[in-house]
Write a protein that holds these residues in place. Structure first.
Motif, mmCIF file in Angstrom:
data_model
loop_
_atom_site.group_PDB
_atom_site.id
_atom_site.type_symbol
_atom_site.label_atom_id
_atom_site.label_comp_id
_atom_site.label_asym_id
_atom_site.label_seq_id
_atom_site.Cartn_x
_atom_site.Cartn_y
_atom_site.Cartn_z
ATOM 1 N N GLY A 1 10.627 34.889 -80.577
ATOM 2 C CA GLY A 1 10.166 34.740 -81.954
ATOM 3 C C GLY A 1 8.762 34.166 -82.008
ATOM 4 O O GLY A 1 7.903 34.632 -82.767
ATOM 5 N N ILE A 2 8.502 33.173 -81.193
ATOM 6 C CA ILE A 2 7.170 32.578 -81.168
ATOM 7 C C ILE A 2 6.158 33.577 -80.604
ATOM 8 O O ILE A 2 5.047 33.723 -81.119
ATOM 9 C CB ILE A 2 7.190 31.272 -80.354
ATOM 10 C CG1 ILE A 2 7.973 30.205 -81.140
ATOM 11 C CG2 ILE A 2 5.780 30.785 -80.049
ATOM 12 C CD1 ILE A 2 8.185 28.908 -80.404
ATOM 13 N N ALA A 3 6.559 34.304 -79.553
ATOM 14 C CA ALA A 3 5.662 35.308 -78.986
ATOM 15 C C ALA A 3 5.294 36.356 -80.034
ATOM 16 O O ALA A 3 4.151 36.806 -80.112
ATOM 17 C CB ALA A 3 6.322 35.970 -77.770
ATOM 18 N N ASP A 4 6.260 36.726 -80.873
ATOM 19 C CA ASP A 4 6.018 37.771 -81.870
ATOM 20 C C ASP A 4 5.208 37.271 -83.063
ATOM 21 O O ASP A 4 4.470 38.028 -83.676
ATOM 22 C CB ASP A 4 7.356 38.328 -82.384
ATOM 23 C CG ASP A 4 8.072 39.157 -81.331
ATOM 24 O OD1 ASP A 4 7.421 39.544 -80.336
ATOM 25 O OD2 ASP A 4 9.285 39.418 -81.507
ATOM 26 N N HIS A 5 5.399 36.004 -83.445
ATOM 27 C CA HIS A 5 4.871 35.556 -84.736
ATOM 28 C C HIS A 5 3.766 34.513 -84.662
ATOM 29 O O HIS A 5 3.139 34.223 -85.673
ATOM 30 C CB HIS A 5 6.019 35.010 -85.599
ATOM 31 C CG HIS A 5 7.068 36.032 -85.887
ATOM 32 N ND1 HIS A 5 6.858 37.097 -86.739
ATOM 33 C CD2 HIS A 5 8.323 36.178 -85.411
ATOM 34 C CE1 HIS A 5 7.953 37.846 -86.789
ATOM 35 N NE2 HIS A 5 8.852 37.314 -85.983
ATOM 36 N N ASP B 1 -3.274 31.663 -90.334
ATOM 37 C CA ASP B 1 -2.928 32.821 -91.166
ATOM 38 C C ASP B 1 -2.163 32.411 -92.421
ATOM 39 O O ASP B 1 -1.567 33.255 -93.096
ATOM 40 C CB ASP B 1 -2.102 33.826 -90.359
ATOM 41 C CG ASP B 1 -0.774 33.243 -89.882
ATOM 42 O OD1 ASP B 1 -0.534 32.032 -90.084
ATOM 43 O OD2 ASP B 1 0.030 34.009 -89.310
ATOM 44 N N GLY B 2 -2.166 31.116 -92.713
ATOM 45 C CA GLY B 2 -1.468 30.656 -93.917
ATOM 46 C C GLY B 2 -0.013 30.301 -93.671
ATOM 47 O O GLY B 2 0.670 29.808 -94.570
ATOM 48 N N ASN B 3 0.464 30.549 -92.443
ATOM 49 C CA ASN B 3 1.830 30.159 -92.088
ATOM 50 C C ASN B 3 1.827 28.810 -91.377
ATOM 51 O O ASN B 3 0.781 28.300 -90.970
ATOM 52 C CB ASN B 3 2.473 31.209 -91.178
ATOM 53 C CG ASN B 3 2.940 32.427 -91.950
ATOM 54 O OD1 ASN B 3 3.295 32.334 -93.128
ATOM 55 N ND2 ASN B 3 2.926 33.574 -91.287
ATOM 56 N N GLU B 4 3.015 28.291 -91.201
ATOM 57 C CA GLU B 4 3.208 27.086 -90.416
ATOM 58 C C GLU B 4 4.318 27.321 -89.404
ATOM 59 O O GLU B 4 5.311 27.969 -89.726
ATOM 60 C CB GLU B 4 3.592 25.901 -91.316
ATOM 61 C CG GLU B 4 2.475 25.457 -92.243
ATOM 62 C CD GLU B 4 2.900 24.353 -93.190
ATOM 63 O OE1 GLU B 4 2.022 23.742 -93.798
ATOM 64 O OE2 GLU B 4 4.117 24.103 -93.340
ATOM 65 N N LEU B 5 4.150 26.796 -88.206
ATOM 66 C CA LEU B 5 5.248 26.740 -87.251
ATOM 67 C C LEU B 5 5.886 25.369 -87.418
ATOM 68 O O LEU B 5 5.237 24.346 -87.197
ATOM 69 C CB LEU B 5 4.755 26.930 -85.814
ATOM 70 C CG LEU B 5 5.842 26.835 -84.732
ATOM 71 C CD1 LEU B 5 6.890 27.941 -84.894
ATOM 72 C CD2 LEU B 5 5.214 26.909 -83.335
#
Length: 288
Positions: free
Chosen positions: A13-17, A109-113
């Motif tokens: 998931g981290i690799a993809d996003h 990109d406006g997201n947060e992990l």
DNA sequence: CTCGATTCCTGTTAGC
DNA sequence: TGCTAACAGGAATCGA
């Protein structure tokens, strides 16, 4: 309770996003989640801000986020462990905070992990020169899904031990990625009692056990991998695997799927072991 | 070096 | 109803 398959789903998931994104801000909401970063939360933040994510790697239950090197030396990483309740989520920065949110990494990109962790057994730390393999986990053995895992070396090392076989496969320096749940499942499949002495295991018993450990993990990964949500980087132990496929763990009193005998539960290492008293007979005095 | 007990954590649930 | 105790468990740490 994340074990290897669940951690691998998170890694993907981290690799993809997240790969390709730059970390623009860091908030540590609970200092206990960075307690393994000995220099403290402020240093953790300063080390990460401005760094770009270039990959995600895993060994056993450890996961690390690889960072591009700004100066041309060996690259650094963010070392992560989910503990028993850790979750990673990719959320829009405007989304309300999740329950038990401990660490937020703002992305460009406006997201947060986001790292949420109810019980705080997990956490994150900055690993200098850790991109290839964080030195903090150099003592962790390769896991059974690693192409370089060496079955012969494992067999030799486990037989040098003098302890119960379940203790041995839970020892991350012998084989990594195995937790209480998959240990019980693999022992049931082999079948072996959890207290069988490692020193007296037959070669074919070790080989069979290793095969079942790999099978259980691959099956769980196949199921967990299908329930991936783009905005929810899976996840804890709530994969469908839990309810549908477990034949020993959590099955106390239920019929053994091989012989019908009620599954037993024993206290073991401050947790539980589930086993079939007929298929997995307890070793006795004079027998191993 | 090896082995095994202890500790860190919180939310849920069983039991009184 | 309200309280306490048990339970879930990965892995570092420490004493033997």
């Amino acid at each position: 309770m994340p074990e290897l398959p669940e951690v691998e789903v998170v890694r993907r998931g981290i690799a993809d996003h997240v790969v390709g994104r730059t970390i623009t801000g860091v908030t540590v909401h609970d200092v206990r989640s960075v307690r393994r970063h000995l220099a403290g939360p402020a240093d953790f933040r300063h080390r990460l801000e401005g760094r770009t994510v270039v990959g995600a790697a895993r060994r056993g239950k450890y996961l690390w986020i690889q960072l591009a090197d700004p100066e041309g030396g060996a690259s650094d990483a963010i070392l992560c462990h989910l503990g028993m309740s850790g979750q990673f989520l990719v959320s829009d920065a405007s989304a309300p905070p999740q329950r038990h949110l401990r660490i937020t990494l703002e992305l460009d990109d406006g997201n947060e992990l986001r790292f949420a962790d109810q019980r705080i057994f997990g956490g994150m730390s900055f690993s200098e020169d850790g991109a290839e393999l964080p030195p903090e986990i150099a003592h962790i053995a390769r896991d059974p899904l690693d192409p370089l895992f060496d079955p012969a070396e494992f067999a030799a090392r486990i037989r040098r031990r003098q302890t119960g076989v379940k203790r041995a496969i839970l020892d991350q320096t012998l084989i990594s990625g195995v937790g209480n749940i998959y240990a019980d499942e693999a022992l049931w499949r082999t079948p072996l009692h959890y207290a069988r002495n490692t020193r007296h295991l037959r070669t074919r018993e070790i080989e069979s056990l290793l095969g079942h450990i790999g099978d259980v993990m691959r099956e769980a990964l196949a199921q967990g991998g299908t329930s991936f949500d783009a905005l929810y980087v899976n996840v804890n132990g709530n994969s469908g695997y839990f309810d549908r496929s477990l034949q020993a763990y959590g099955q106390e009193g239920g019929p053994c799927q091989r012989c019908g005998t009620p599954i037993r539960r024993d206290p073991f290492m401050n947790r539980s072991s589930f086993w079939c008293p007929v298929c997995q007979p307890r070793p006795r005095n004079g027998r191993f």
